[in-house]
Design an enzyme around this catalytic site. Sequence first.
Site, short mmCIF file in Angstrom:
data_model
loop_
_atom_site.label_atom_id
_atom_site.label_comp_id
_atom_site.label_asym_id
_atom_site.label_seq_id
_atom_site.Cartn_x
_atom_site.Cartn_y
_atom_site.Cartn_z
N CYS A 1 -7.79 -2.51 2.12
CA CYS A 1 -7.22 -2.51 3.32
C CYS A 1 -5.91 -3.62 3.07
O CYS A 1 -5.99 -4.76 2.81
CB CYS A 1 -8.27 -3.22 4.41
SG CYS A 1 -7.45 -3.37 5.86
N CYS B 1 -0.81 1.28 4.61
CA CYS B 1 -2.12 1.06 5.32
C CYS B 1 -2.92 2.23 4.55
O CYS B 1 -2.34 3.42 4.38
CB CYS B 1 -2.18 1.60 6.74
SG CYS B 1 -3.63 1.78 7.41
#
Length: 273
Positions: free
Chosen positions: A73, A183
Amino acid sequence: MKEQAIGIFDSGLGGLTVWKELKLLLPHESFIYFADRARCPYGPKRKNTIQRFSDEITNFLLQQNCKLIVVACNTATSAAIKFLRAKYDVPFIGIEPAIKPAAIRSETGKIGILATRGTINGELFKTTSKKFADHLEVIVQYGDGLVTLVEANAMQEQKTEDLLRRYINPMLEKGVDHIVLGCTHYPFLTPIIESIVQGKATIINPAPAVARQTKKVLKQKKLLRSKNPAPYNHFYSSNELPHLASMLQALAMDLPEATTQYFEHYQLTKLPK
Ligand code: DGL
């Protein structure tokens, strides 16, 4: 120690795009994936909140005996990896927007970054941009709403395409020749992004580089697992995992092994919040 699994975590299912690359490069490794779906998205949350969540998940993964943890992440890497490395002895591999390769390869001198607010406003992004792209025009775009759409398995819906057009067209109009997916949820949107970009820019996903770095660290620390016994993949979540099967299927299409083989090893467990 070698036999222990690699831990992976993300705010949700986006980190599966990293898991896929890890699995391709390290087929003998076992993986324990944690999706913090109950608290997703992380992007708009404060740094110390994300640190606390990352700390809790790391604790859980260490209780499962993980030998290395991949923070799959960008937002959590930006907010928490320093903190985690200072607190725990286990090696951590993070992910951050691939500014360096985009900057090296850019011919127009303009690159686009699509990432969460947390990532774009974080210290790590500022430092990396300054280091590698100070001489370039970096066009940043918050990907507000995209994580939630991917978590809802709404990749094929018109509203997702409309939102992506709103984010990507201005970058293309400004002449970017590289668009960095900052992302881990966004590679699920690659087919739509490609249809919008139509070859005008190269799309960069840093996940394969994360897998290579993981392999390098495992090798250095003599932690690479041997072929036998057969590895396992366990998936955990802080909330229901309604779309896991179809998300995995979407990824497994690109994998050499048969999809069913993967499903045999899946063990879904719901954790209390
Ligand atoms: N996959 C996460 C990332 O790479 C999503 C963050 C979020 O939950 O907003 O940043």
